[in-house]
Design a protein around this motif. Structure first.
Motif, PDB file in Angstrom:
ATOM      1  N   ILE A  36     -20.259  48.293 -12.930  1.00 14.02           N
ATOM      2  CA  ILE A  36     -19.540  48.416 -14.208  1.00 14.02           C
ATOM      3  C   ILE A  36     -19.201  47.031 -14.762  1.00 14.02           C
ATOM      4  CG2 ILE A  36     -17.382  49.218 -15.276  1.00 14.02           C
ATOM      5  CD1 ILE A  36     -17.594  51.666 -13.364  1.00 14.02           C
ATOM      6  N   LEU A  37     -18.785  46.128 -13.876  1.00 13.68           N
ATOM      7  CA  LEU A  37     -18.510  44.753 -14.323  1.00 13.68           C
ATOM      8  C   LEU A  37     -19.762  44.095 -14.891  1.00 13.68           C
ATOM      9  CD1 LEU A  37     -16.207  43.148 -11.604  1.00 13.68           C
ATOM     10  CD2 LEU A  37     -15.601  43.913 -13.895  1.00 13.68           C
ATOM     11  N   VAL A  38     -20.889  44.272 -14.205  1.00 14.64           N
ATOM     12  CA  VAL A  38     -22.146  43.685 -14.677  1.00 14.64           C
ATOM     13  C   VAL A  38     -22.491  44.237 -16.062  1.00 14.64           C
ATOM     14  CG1 VAL A  38     -24.648  43.611 -14.278  1.00 14.64           C
ATOM     15  CG2 VAL A  38     -23.072  43.070 -12.418  1.00 14.64           C
ATOM     16  N   HIS A  39     -22.329  45.542 -16.264  1.00 15.16           N
ATOM     17  CA  HIS A  39     -22.615  46.130 -17.578  1.00 15.16           C
ATOM     18  C   HIS A  39     -21.714  45.525 -18.656  1.00 15.16           C
ATOM     19  CE1 HIS A  39     -24.144  50.000 -15.403  1.00 15.16           C
ATOM     20  NE2 HIS A  39     -24.921  48.958 -15.198  1.00 15.16           N
ATOM     21  N   LYS A  40     -20.448  45.340 -18.319  1.00 11.90           N
ATOM     22  CA  LYS A  40     -19.494  44.739 -19.256  1.00 11.90           C
ATOM     23  C   LYS A  40     -19.933  43.316 -19.630  1.00 11.90           C
ATOM     24  CE  LYS A  40     -14.480  43.658 -19.273  1.00 11.90           C
ATOM     25  NZ  LYS A  40     -14.307  42.470 -19.938  1.00 11.90           N
ATOM     26  N   VAL A  41     -20.300  42.535 -18.620  1.00 11.33           N
ATOM     27  CA  VAL A  41     -20.698  41.149 -18.874  1.00 11.33           C
ATOM     28  C   VAL A  41     -22.026  41.090 -19.641  1.00 11.33           C
ATOM     29  CG1 VAL A  41     -21.255  38.929 -17.794  1.00 11.33           C
ATOM     30  CG2 VAL A  41     -19.371  40.309 -16.901  1.00 11.33           C
ATOM     31  N   ILE A  42     -22.946  42.009 -19.349  1.00 16.77           N
ATOM     32  CA  ILE A  42     -24.203  42.052 -20.119  1.00 16.77           C
ATOM     33  C   ILE A  42     -23.887  42.272 -21.598  1.00 16.77           C
ATOM     34  CG2 ILE A  42     -26.261  43.471 -20.597  1.00 16.77           C
ATOM     35  CD1 ILE A  42     -26.569  43.747 -17.530  1.00 16.77           C
ATOM     36  N   ASN A  43     -22.955  43.183 -21.875  1.00 12.68           N
ATOM     37  CA  ASN A  43     -22.571  43.414 -23.281  1.00 12.68           C
ATOM     38  C   ASN A  43     -21.960  42.167 -23.901  1.00 12.68           C
ATOM     39  OD1 ASN A  43     -23.496  46.045 -23.174  1.00 12.68           O
ATOM     40  ND2 ASN A  43     -21.490  46.898 -22.695  1.00 12.68           N
ATOM     41  N   GLU A  44     -21.102  41.488 -23.134  1.00 13.92           N
ATOM     42  CA  GLU A  44     -20.446  40.281 -23.651  1.00 13.92           C
ATOM     43  C   GLU A  44     -21.421  39.119 -23.816  1.00 13.92           C
ATOM     44  OE1 GLU A  44     -17.355  39.636 -20.778  1.00 13.92           O
ATOM     45  OE2 GLU A  44     -16.105  41.249 -21.585  1.00 13.92           O
ATOM     46  N   GLN A  45     -22.425  39.046 -22.969  1.00 13.99           N
ATOM     47  CA  GLN A  45     -23.396  37.943 -22.982  1.00 13.99           C
ATOM     48  C   GLN A  45     -24.743  38.368 -23.585  1.00 13.99           C
ATOM     49  OE1 GLN A  45     -22.839  34.763 -21.913  1.00 13.99           O
ATOM     50  NE2 GLN A  45     -20.712  35.270 -21.505  1.00 13.99           N
ATOM     51  N   ALA A  46     -24.737  39.411 -24.400  1.00 10.84           N
ATOM     52  CA  ALA A  46     -25.980  39.992 -24.907  1.00 10.84           C
ATOM     53  C   ALA A  46     -26.869  38.973 -25.622  1.00 10.84           C
ATOM     54  CB  ALA A  46     -25.671  41.172 -25.828  1.00 10.84           C
ATOM     55  N   LYS A  47     -26.285  38.136 -26.437  1.00  9.11           N
ATOM     56  CA  LYS A  47     -27.081  37.144 -27.190  1.00  9.11           C
ATOM     57  C   LYS A  47     -27.779  36.188 -26.229  1.00  9.11           C
ATOM     58  CE  LYS A  47     -28.036  34.533 -30.967  1.00  9.11           C
ATOM     59  NZ  LYS A  47     -29.427  34.160 -30.722  1.00  9.11           N
ATOM     60  N   LYS A  48     -27.051  35.667 -25.255  1.00  9.43           N
ATOM     61  CA  LYS A  48     -27.637  34.722 -24.294  1.00  9.43           C
ATOM     62  C   LYS A  48     -28.715  35.416 -23.455  1.00  9.43           C
ATOM     63  CE  LYS A  48     -26.334  31.303 -20.854  1.00  9.43           C
ATOM     64  NZ  LYS A  48     -25.226  30.614 -20.203  1.00  9.43           N
ATOM     65  N   ILE A  49     -28.458  36.645 -23.051  1.00  7.70           N
ATOM     66  CA  ILE A  49     -29.434  37.385 -22.250  1.00  7.70           C
ATOM     67  C   ILE A  49     -30.684  37.658 -23.080  1.00  7.70           C
ATOM     68  CG2 ILE A  49     -29.880  39.634 -21.156  1.00  7.70           C
ATOM     69  CD1 ILE A  49     -26.901  39.491 -20.219  1.00  7.70           C
ATOM     70  N   TYR A  50     -30.488  38.085 -24.312  1.00  7.96           N
ATOM     71  CA  TYR A  50     -31.641  38.357 -25.175  1.00  7.96           C
ATOM     72  C   TYR A  50     -32.469  37.088 -25.381  1.00  7.96           C
ATOM     73  CZ  TYR A  50     -34.580  39.942 -28.938  1.00  7.96           C
ATOM     74  OH  TYR A  50     -35.680  40.256 -29.699  1.00  7.96           O
ATOM     75  N   ASP A  51     -31.803  35.986 -25.691  1.00  3.31           N
ATOM     76  CA  ASP A  51     -32.520  34.729 -25.910  1.00  3.31           C
ATOM     77  C   ASP A  51     -33.270  34.280 -24.655  1.00  3.31           C
ATOM     78  OD1 ASP A  51     -31.606  34.676 -28.515  1.00  3.31           O
ATOM     79  OD2 ASP A  51     -29.999  33.220 -28.134  1.00  3.31           O
ATOM     80  N   THR A  52     -32.674  34.498 -23.486  1.00  2.00           N
ATOM     81  CA  THR A  52     -33.286  34.080 -22.222  1.00  2.00           C
ATOM     82  C   THR A  52     -34.500  34.924 -21.871  1.00  2.00           C
ATOM     83  OG1 THR A  52     -31.131  33.321 -21.414  1.00  2.00           O
ATOM     84  CG2 THR A  52     -32.845  33.716 -19.753  1.00  2.00           C
ATOM     85  N   PHE A  53     -34.446  36.229 -22.150  1.00  2.00           N
ATOM     86  CA  PHE A  53     -35.478  37.143 -21.641  1.00  2.00           C
ATOM     87  C   PHE A  53     -36.405  37.743 -22.692  1.00  2.00           C
ATOM     88  CE2 PHE A  53     -32.029  37.274 -18.478  1.00  2.00           C
ATOM     89  CZ  PHE A  53     -32.731  36.729 -17.419  1.00  2.00           C
ATOM     90  N   LYS A  54     -36.222  37.415 -23.969  1.00  2.00           N
ATOM     91  CA  LYS A  54     -37.070  38.044 -24.987  1.00  2.00           C
ATOM     92  C   LYS A  54     -38.541  37.673 -24.818  1.00  2.00           C
ATOM     93  CE  LYS A  54     -36.019  34.598 -28.521  1.00  2.00           C
ATOM     94  NZ  LYS A  54     -35.312  34.363 -29.775  1.00  2.00           N
ATOM     95  N   THR A  55     -38.836  36.423 -24.473  1.00  2.00           N
ATOM     96  CA  THR A  55     -40.242  36.020 -24.327  1.00  2.00           C
ATOM     97  C   THR A  55     -40.904  36.677 -23.115  1.00  2.00           C
ATOM     98  OG1 THR A  55     -39.825  33.947 -25.498  1.00  2.00           O
ATOM     99  CG2 THR A  55     -41.809  34.046 -24.107  1.00  2.00           C
ATOM    100  N   PRO A  56     -40.316  36.594 -21.902  1.00  4.07           N
ATOM    101  CA  PRO A  56     -40.972  37.298 -20.790  1.00  4.07           C
ATOM    102  C   PRO A  56     -41.047  38.808 -20.998  1.00  4.07           C
ATOM    103  CG  PRO A  56     -38.943  36.218 -20.036  1.00  4.07           C
ATOM    104  CD  PRO A  56     -39.163  35.820 -21.451  1.00  4.07           C
ATOM    105  N   ALA A  57     -40.069  39.373 -21.705  1.00  3.36           N
ATOM    106  CA  ALA A  57     -40.102  40.816 -21.992  1.00  3.36           C
ATOM    107  C   ALA A  57     -41.280  41.140 -22.912  1.00  3.36           C
ATOM    108  CB  ALA A  57     -38.786  41.269 -22.612  1.00  3.36           C
ATOM    109  N   ARG A  58     -41.471  40.344 -23.956  1.00  4.89           N
ATOM    110  CA  ARG A  58     -42.601  40.574 -24.880  1.00  4.89           C
ATOM    111  C   ARG A  58     -43.932  40.428 -24.147  1.00  4.89           C
ATOM    112  NH1 ARG A  58     -39.865  37.101 -29.582  1.00  4.89           N
ATOM    113  NH2 ARG A  58     -38.530  38.728 -30.405  1.00  4.89           N
ATOM    114  N   GLU A  59     -44.001  39.435 -23.232  1.00  2.00           N
ATOM    115  CA  GLU A  59     -45.240  39.224 -22.471  1.00  2.00           C
ATOM    116  C   GLU A  59     -45.589  40.445 -21.620  1.00  2.00           C
ATOM    117  OE1 GLU A  59     -44.420  35.635 -20.307  1.00  2.00           O
ATOM    118  OE2 GLU A  59     -44.710  34.367 -22.088  1.00  2.00           O
TER     119      GLU A  59
END
Length: 187
Positions: A36-59
């Motif tokens: 639950i904590l991880v889910h909360k932090v993912i929501n709070e850090q969504a922009k950083k997570i998206y920026d970090t993983f958008k390229t490998p996700a698209r690949e």
């Protein structure tokens, strides 16, 4: 000041950690769930997570954006999990983003409770928290029971469940490296 009691309830995915934690809560323990904590932090850090993983996700043709846009993303956690559990280096990158805040929130919870359960699968990855525990309760269950529970509960594709099971295959060994007493419960 009384030092709080901290117990880790751990085990592989769908082994019954939540069930054991709820039984202990009925005996006066307070439980914090790392998922639950991880889910909360993912929501709070969504922009950083998206920026970090958008390229490998698209690949890999995985859409990690549930809704929103690149400036205000809402992360699709299942899709992100599919990406991360397929590549240990990507998983480590995500943990480097998430774990510092999870550690902070968990420590705050421990400070405010006399008897704390940390319900977490991979707490060994945060020795700072694990070393606060006086005992580990390791919950085990058969592969088939775990598979059926995970399929029913998480509604993930079989391949994704098996990837998570595989990534947790040495879990008990990881906890055995610490000098914290381990009690095993078959659920």
């Amino acid at each position: 000041m009384i030092k709080p009691s901290v117990i880790l309830v751990t085990g592989p995915m769908a082994s019954g950690k939540n069930y054991i934690s709820s039984k202990m809560e009925s005996e006066g323990w307070k439980s914090i769930d790392a998922d639950i904590l991880v889910h909360k932090v993912i929501n709070e850090q969504a922009k950083k997570i998206y920026d970090t993983f958008k390229t490998p996700a698209r690949e890999k043709n995985i859409d990690i954006l549930l809704r929103g846009d690149e400036k205000n993303p809402v992360i699709n956690r299942k899709a992100l999990g599919s990406l991360l559990f397929s590549d240990p280096l990507l998983l480590k990158k995500q943990e480097d983003i998430i774990y510092p805040e999870v550690i902070k929130l968990t420590k705050e919870f421990i400070r405010s409770n006399e008897k704390t359960i940390i319900n977490a699968t991979v707490l060994y990855k945060t020795p700072e928290l694990l070393n606060m525990c006086s005992k580990i309760i390791y919950v085990k269950s058969s592969f088939l029971k775990r598979l059926l529970r995970a399929k029913r509960r998480d509604k993930l594709p079989l391949k994704q469940i098996l990837q998570r099971f595989y990534s947790q295959r040495h879990l008990f060994t990881e906890y055995s490296r610490f000098s914290i007493p381990i009690e095993t419960i078959n659920n």
